[in-house]
Motif scaffolding. Structure first.
Motif, PDB file in Angstrom:
ATOM      1  N   ILE A 116     -18.124 -10.486  20.589  1.00  8.95           N
ATOM      2  CA  ILE A 116     -18.379 -11.762  19.921  1.00  8.95           C
ATOM      3  C   ILE A 116     -19.709 -11.734  19.174  1.00  8.95           C
ATOM      4  O   ILE A 116     -19.792 -12.137  18.009  1.00  8.95           O
ATOM      5  CB  ILE A 116     -18.373 -12.912  20.947  1.00  8.95           C
ATOM      6  CG1 ILE A 116     -16.988 -13.048  21.577  1.00  8.95           C
ATOM      7  CG2 ILE A 116     -18.776 -14.236  20.287  1.00  8.95           C
ATOM      8  CD1 ILE A 116     -16.943 -13.989  22.766  1.00  8.95           C
ATOM      9  N   THR A 117     -20.754 -11.251  19.836  1.00  5.12           N
ATOM     10  CA  THR A 117     -22.067 -11.229  19.180  1.00  5.12           C
ATOM     11  C   THR A 117     -22.085 -10.240  18.009  1.00  5.12           C
ATOM     12  O   THR A 117     -22.763 -10.477  17.007  1.00  5.12           O
ATOM     13  CB  THR A 117     -23.179 -10.885  20.180  1.00  5.12           C
ATOM     14  OG1 THR A 117     -22.846  -9.677  20.895  1.00  5.12           O
ATOM     15  CG2 THR A 117     -23.360 -12.011  21.175  1.00  5.12           C
ATOM     16  N   GLU A 118     -21.343  -9.158  18.130  1.00  9.68           N
ATOM     17  CA  GLU A 118     -21.223  -8.220  17.002  1.00  9.68           C
ATOM     18  C   GLU A 118     -20.554  -8.914  15.818  1.00  9.68           C
ATOM     19  O   GLU A 118     -20.953  -8.744  14.666  1.00  9.68           O
ATOM     20  CB  GLU A 118     -20.417  -6.998  17.419  1.00  9.68           C
ATOM     21  CG  GLU A 118     -20.262  -5.938  16.328  1.00  9.68           C
ATOM     22  CD  GLU A 118     -21.442  -4.984  16.269  1.00  9.68           C
ATOM     23  OE1 GLU A 118     -21.597  -4.316  15.238  1.00  9.68           O
ATOM     24  OE2 GLU A 118     -22.200  -4.915  17.239  1.00  9.68           O
ATOM     25  N   ASN A 119     -19.538  -9.725  16.097  1.00  7.55           N
ATOM     26  CA  ASN A 119     -18.867 -10.465  15.035  1.00  7.55           C
ATOM     27  C   ASN A 119     -19.804 -11.480  14.377  1.00  7.55           C
ATOM     28  O   ASN A 119     -19.737 -11.699  13.167  1.00  7.55           O
ATOM     29  CB  ASN A 119     -17.633 -11.188  15.595  1.00  7.55           C
ATOM     30  CG  ASN A 119     -16.504 -10.246  15.950  1.00  7.55           C
ATOM     31  OD1 ASN A 119     -16.409  -9.143  15.416  1.00  7.55           O
ATOM     32  ND2 ASN A 119     -15.633 -10.660  16.862  1.00  7.55           N
ATOM     33  N   VAL A 120     -20.657 -12.101  15.182  1.00 12.64           N
ATOM     34  CA  VAL A 120     -21.640 -13.032  14.624  1.00 12.64           C
ATOM     35  C   VAL A 120     -22.583 -12.296  13.673  1.00 12.64           C
ATOM     36  O   VAL A 120     -22.867 -12.762  12.561  1.00 12.64           O
ATOM     37  CB  VAL A 120     -22.446 -13.725  15.743  1.00 12.64           C
ATOM     38  CG1 VAL A 120     -23.608 -14.535  15.149  1.00 12.64           C
ATOM     39  CG2 VAL A 120     -21.553 -14.634  16.566  1.00 12.64           C
TER      40      VAL A 120
END
Length: 228
Positions: A107-111
């Motif tokens: 998720i944080t990589e996608n952000v």
């Protein structure tokens, strides 16, 4: 243990996509707000009453608390939208916390990839609730590991934390977010503590690393030069 895992999985699948009783679909405008899902966990909101010519918009990223309902997140989000900010909401479920490499870290990589792609947002404000602080810690870890994200880090001009949860709060906090049943809460706490011990390399070491980055962050904003 099987019952606990099923309960965690069931809660993880539940989603509330309702704002004031109305289903919010991609690109559907409700009361001056347009939304666009980026992933299952990330959604972008914009106020439609802003001037198209407005330059240098500020993006507020809300890292929500565990299993937060959209209508509750938007209690805060609407304040930012009402002041002309764009809004990115980021949510996470229990299973994504328990298995970081396949959950919270994805998720944080996608952000980060979203922010790399949307360089129009030269000013970024972080607003993290509870477990959202851990999520931002994972984002900090990734920014330190991959220097291509330095441009994202340099755009963060403000940080707000509400009841930030650390790795020590996972075993006690997660059960309370999932159930109001004291017996089930205690059973979940026992399981989660066991999970953190057994799967130290798969889970706990990531919590510790994110915590270290959060407490010793190289993001020093806001400062005198950071004006939202």
């Amino acid at each position: 243990m099987a019952v606990i895992l099923r309960s965690l999985a069931l809660q993880s699948k539940k989603r509330n996509f309702v704002i004031k009783g109305m289903l919010l679909q991609s690109n559907e405008t409700i009361r001056g707000i347009v939304s666009k899902p980026i992933t299952k966990n990330i959604e972008l909101f914009k106020a439609t009453n802003k001037l198209e010519s407005e330059a240098d918009p500020t993006l507020v990223i809300i890292f929500s608390w565990l299993l937060a309902k959209k209508k509750h997140i938007m209690t805060y989000g609407n304040i930012y939208l009402g002041h002309g900010f764009d809004l990115l909401t980021v949510n996470v479920n229990p299973m994504q916390i328990l298995w970081p490499s396949k959950g919270s870290q994805v998720i944080t990589e996608n952000v980060l990839e979203f922010l790399m792609d949307k360089q129009i947002y030269r000013k970024i404000v972080i607003h993290a609730f509870s477990v959202g602080a851990y999520m931002f810690g994972e984002m900090l870890v990734r920014m330190e590991e991959d220097k291509k994200y330095i441009f994202v880090k340099n755009r963060i001009c403000g940080q707000i934390y509400d009841s930030a949860a650390d790795h020590t709060d996972i075993a006690t906090g997660m059960p309370k977010a999932i159930s109001n049943n004291p017996i089930l809460q205690k059973a979940m706490e026992i399981y989660i503590r066991s999970h953190m011990n057994v799967f130290f390399n798969s889970a706990t070491r990531h919590y510790l690393k994110a915590s270290e980055q959060f407490h010793n962050t190289t993001v020093k904003s806001p400062d005198r030069k950071s004006v939202v």
